[in-house]
Every structure is written in structure tokens, then in C-alpha cells.
Design a protein around this motif. Structure first.
Motif, PDB file in Angstrom:
ATOM      1  N   SER A 161       0.825  -1.218   0.000  1.00 25.35           N
ATOM      2  CA  SER A 161       0.000   0.000   0.000  1.00 25.35           C
ATOM      3  C   SER A 161       0.854   1.261   0.000  1.00 25.35           C
ATOM      4  CB  SER A 161      -0.939  -0.001   1.210  1.00 25.35           C
ATOM      5  OG  SER A 161      -0.226   0.176   2.414  1.00 25.35           O
ATOM      6  N   TYR A 162       2.115   1.144   0.466  1.00 26.55           N
ATOM      7  CA  TYR A 162       3.029   2.281   0.464  1.00 26.55           C
ATOM      8  C   TYR A 162       4.018   2.211  -0.703  1.00 26.55           C
ATOM      9  CZ  TYR A 162       1.564   4.006   5.053  1.00 26.55           C
ATOM     10  OH  TYR A 162       0.849   4.545   6.095  1.00 26.55           O
ATOM     11  N   LEU A 163       3.806   1.256  -1.598  1.00 29.44           N
ATOM     12  CA  LEU A 163       4.701   1.036  -2.733  1.00 29.44           C
ATOM     13  C   LEU A 163       6.139   0.797  -2.270  1.00 29.44           C
ATOM     14  CD1 LEU A 163       3.346   3.776  -5.189  1.00 29.44           C
ATOM     15  CD2 LEU A 163       2.651   1.378  -5.005  1.00 29.44           C
ATOM     16  N   ALA A 164       6.267   0.146  -1.131  1.00 31.11           N
ATOM     17  CA  ALA A 164       7.582  -0.147  -0.554  1.00 31.11           C
ATOM     18  C   ALA A 164       8.008  -1.567  -0.912  1.00 31.11           C
ATOM     19  CB  ALA A 164       7.540   0.029   0.958  1.00 31.11           C
ATOM     20  N   ASP A 165       9.277  -1.843  -0.712  1.00 28.89           N
ATOM     21  CA  ASP A 165       9.850  -3.145  -1.031  1.00 28.89           C
ATOM     22  C   ASP A 165       9.244  -4.226  -0.137  1.00 28.89           C
ATOM     23  OD1 ASP A 165      11.376  -5.312  -1.733  1.00 28.89           O
ATOM     24  OD2 ASP A 165      13.289  -4.472  -1.047  1.00 28.89           O
ATOM     25  N   GLN A 166       8.506  -5.164  -0.746  1.00 32.62           N
ATOM     26  CA  GLN A 166       7.847  -6.197   0.042  1.00 32.62           C
ATOM     27  C   GLN A 166       8.823  -7.207   0.632  1.00 32.62           C
ATOM     28  OE1 GLN A 166       4.105  -7.813  -1.482  1.00 32.62           O
ATOM     29  NE2 GLN A 166       4.024  -6.166  -3.000  1.00 32.62           N
ATOM     30  N   ALA A 167      10.060  -7.199   0.148  1.00 31.38           N
ATOM     31  CA  ALA A 167      11.069  -8.085   0.747  1.00 31.38           C
ATOM     32  C   ALA A 167      11.320  -7.720   2.206  1.00 31.38           C
ATOM     33  CB  ALA A 167      12.367  -8.001  -0.049  1.00 31.38           C
ATOM     34  N   LEU A 168      11.003  -6.475   2.585  1.00 30.30           N
ATOM     35  CA  LEU A 168      11.181  -6.050   3.973  1.00 30.30           C
ATOM     36  C   LEU A 168      10.235  -6.780   4.919  1.00 30.30           C
ATOM     37  CD1 LEU A 168      11.554  -2.185   3.466  1.00 30.30           C
ATOM     38  CD2 LEU A 168      13.359  -3.788   4.101  1.00 30.30           C
TER      39      LEU A 168
END
Length: 411
Positions: free
Chosen positions: A157-164
Motif C-alpha cells: 500500500s506504500y509502494l515499498a519493497d515487500q522483501a522487507l
């Protein structure tokens, strides 16, 4: 502008020795590692009531990052933060209160088995074990269940790296009275492993350089640098954070200890500001110059985002307690002034004398002893003092207006 240009050699030496003196001895790290691994083995014993839930025990916080500092006195403890994540449990099967009760019962059994005299304590999120064997440890144990799927949705939802999301957990919080005792998907979130991975990535070049040196010293020429834990070496970023922590502790002790900047804010902002500097003095300069830049504003609220969960604001208490925010900027200005005032000095003893009032006499005298024991530092003390008159570009903050008490422009 390179923040380190014009710094006195004596200042660089003093900062390095202060970091050495602040560092927790390796045997303390060994003790910490032994403590949490022993707890993990205990939770997997045949008689364990939680063994079938596959408890994963690991360290978090400053010991995991390699940034703890020595207590100022023998009356203070090392904070050892431990996670117990039950990998075979889900939020759909158990409430936060039930999970806490499961872990607490096992910790009581562990306390009895290991002869720990103190009762198992409890706070809003953790259970606590206090050792009385001279180790100066108290262990905060955080019960948790996996939460990776939920975290991926948040990151997406924040367009952040899902690997995190790897290693993300859901944790208990007894203050959340509406959700604490019921089975619900609404649990507080955390991701200490993700934070540690982010912290490591921001200093990877310096970290691996020191890991290789560590392996060479051990004669392990075929081992991988990845096999060396972060806490086995000390990078410029780790050392800078440690020194700034002590400065923070001393400064707030003279102000209002209840308003002290929390370590996760100091660590997060320092890591964002760090740009791979190879010297501790340069790292401190860069951090103090730029650490305010990651303080954003969201809808009029100061926001220091958790780098592994953009929805979490590490400065969430600043809105309700505005004096916390004000105290952060006052401390930052004080740190800039204190370190900037001595950075061009070439005489190590003068640097240490000046920093004694800001970092504590015990730490400074320990660093002075380390300087005296070093042949190189003796040469540094004898170096001409001309560098103290270096030109303005050597200043940590240059000539620009960086008044940290002015919030506008920080975002």
C-alpha cells in the motif's frame, strides 16, 4: 562538502578512542548470545508446553545492531531484548493475553531451572528476567507470532519493497485493552529482523571490510563475511551512534531524563544520514549535519517512519507531548555545538578535556588511557596545533544556517 575536511588529527584520535572505551566487551556479547540461545534450547526441551509451537528465539535491539554502550555505573544493567516468535501459531488461533500467559509460564519454569532469584516481571509488551549473577543483564522477552503476509499488504500500500516483510511479527500489548484478550487480526506489528537487515545494508561496505579483517585475524581465510555477526565488528556508523547515545544520556541527565530521545529515533535518523564515511569523526559530522532531514510531516504531524513499516511513526508521542519534539532539536543543537567546537583541534588531550563535560569524566579518562597506550596517539598529541586555525570549510556544519529548532524545511 566533505564534512571531515579540516578536522584535527587529535580530534580524530580522541573520537576513535572514545568509541573503543564505550564499546561493550566481546565477552558481554558472548554472554548475551549464550543467554538467549540457552532460553531457546529450554523452550524446545521435551517437557516444554510450547515446543509444538516451534519457538524461534533471537536477539533484537542494540545488541543485534552492535550499538550497545557500557553502563555508566555498576548499578546499571545491560538491556538484552529478545524475541520469542511462535512460528506454528497464528493470530487466528490465540489471543495476545493467552500467548503472553504461555510464555510467562515457561519463563517461570526457566527461572526455577536456572536458579534465577528475581521474579518474572512484566510490562505492556514484554516479560522480564533479571539475572543476579553479576552479569548486569536484564532480559526483556517479547512474545510474538509471524506476520509476514499482513506486512506485505502494508508495504504494498506504500509502494515499498515487500522483501522487507520477511521476518515481520505480530506482538502483544496489554495497553490495547479492546483487542488484548480476544482473538482478532488486530495485533501491534514489529519487524526487528527487517530493521537489522536495513541497518546492515546502509553500512555494508564498511561492515564487510571489517568482517574480512576479523576473519583474517582469526585465520579463517575460507569463511564468508556473512558468517560474521554484525556485533563481532565495530563500524564507523556503530561507533558514531554509540558516542551520540552517551552524549544524549549526559545531556538529558542535566535537563529532563523523561524527555530523552529514544534510541530507535537516534539510530534511525543516524543511519539515514550516514553515507559510508570510513572514519568515526566523519560519520558523526555527517550524522549531526543531516539527521533532521528524515523528519517528515504528514498532515501536520512530525513523522519518523519505521524503515521496515512506513505506517509506523517512531515519533508518535511527539504530537501529544510536544516537549519531546522540542527536546530532540535542543539536544541536536547542543551536540552540533559540542562536537563542532573541538573538531579542528590537534591536541588530543585538549579535545578530551573539552568533551569531558559532555560525555562524562569516566568515559573520557578511559579514552585518555587508551590514547596514552598508543604510540600513534603520542605522536598526535605532539603534532603542531596549527590545524586548530584551519579555514572555515573544516567546520562540521559550514557557514549555512541549520537551526534545528526551526521545523519548516525538515520534510
Amino acid at each position: 562538502m566533505n564534512a571531515g575536511v579540516g578536522m584535527g588529527f587529535g580530534y580524530n584520535v580522541a573520537i576513535e578512542k572514545l568509541a573503543e572505551e564505550l564499546a561493550v566487551p566481546q565477552d558481554r556479547f558472548d554472554q548475551a548470545e549464550k543467554r538467549y540461545k540457552d532460553l531457546g534450547e529450554f523452550l524446545h526441551r521435551d517437557e516444554s508446553k510450547v515446543r509444538d509451537y516451534d519457538p524461534d528465539v533471537y536477539i533484537q535491539g542494540s545488541f543485534a545492531l552492535g550499538t550497545p554502550i557500557k553502563p555508566t555505573s555498576k548499578d546499571e544493567d545491560y538491556d538484552l531484548d529478545i524475541v520469542v516468535s511462535f512460528r506454528s501459531l497464528t493470530k487466528a488461533r490465540i489471543s495476545q493475553a493467552e500467548l503472553r500467559a504461555l510464555l510467562r509460564a515457561e519463563l517461570k519454569a526457566y527461572r526455577d531451572a536456572r536458579g534465577i532469584k528475581n521474579e518474572v516481571g512484566e510490562s505492556r509488551r514484554c516479560c522480564t528476567l533479571i539475572y543476579a549473577d553479576g552479569a548486569q543483564f536484564h532480559m526483556d522477552v517479547l512474545p510474538a507470532v509471524p506476520n509476514e503476509a499482513n506486512m506485505r499488504v502494508v508495504l504494498s500500500s506504500y509502494l515499498a519493497d515487500q522483501a522487507l516483510a520477511e521476518g515481520a511479527i505480530a506482538i502483544t500489548d496489554s495497553d490495547k485493552t479492546s483487542t488484548y484478550r480476544v482473538i482478532t487480526d488486530d495485533w501491534p506489528r514489529s519487524n526487528p529482523r527487517g530493521f537489522a537487515a536495513w541497518f546492515k545494508s546502509k553500512q555494508i561496505e564498511q561492515l564487510n571490510e571489517r568482517r574480512r579483517a576479523f576473519l583474517d585475524a582469526q585465520g579463517k581465510v575460507t569463511a564468508s563475511v556473512e558468517d560474521v555477526p554484525v556485533f563481532r565488528v565495530r563500524t564507523p556508523l556503530q561507533s558514531a551512534i554509540m558516542i551520540l547515545k552517551r552524549h544524549r544520556d549526559e545531556w538529558f541527565a542535566e535537563q529532563d531524563p523523561d524527555l530523552k530521545v529514544i534510541s530507535v529515533i537516534l539510530t534511525t535518523l543516524s543511519t539515514h544520514a550516514y553515507a559510508g564515511e570510513a572514519r568515526v569523526s566523519d560519520a558523526i559530522a555527517k550524522i549531526l549535519r543531516d539527521m533532521h532531514l528524515e523528519i517528515k510531516e504528514r498532515n501536520g504531524v512530525s513523522w519518523i517512519a519505521n524503515p521496515t513499516d512506513p505506517s509506523e511513526n517512531f515519533a508518535d508521542r511527539w504530537e501529544e507531548f510536544t516537549e519531546r519534539r522540542e527536546s530532540f532539536f535542543k539536544w541536536l543543537e547542543a551536540a552540533r555545538t559540542d562536537f563542532g567546537a573541538v573538531q579542528r583541534f590537534s591536541d588530543t588531550n585538549i579535545v578530551l578535556n573539552e568533551l569531558s563535560r559532555n560525555l562524562g569524566s569516566t568515559l573520557v579518562e578511559g579514552a585518555r588511557s587508551r590514547v596514552a597506550a598508543s604510540a600513534g596517539s603520542r605522536a598526535a598529541s605532539a603534532a603542531p596545533a596549527a590545524a586548530a586555525g584551519a579555514s572555515a570549510p573544516g567546520l562540521v556544519f559550514g557557514g549555512e544556517d541549520r537551526r534545528p529548532t526551526e521545523p519548516k524545511g525538515f520534510g
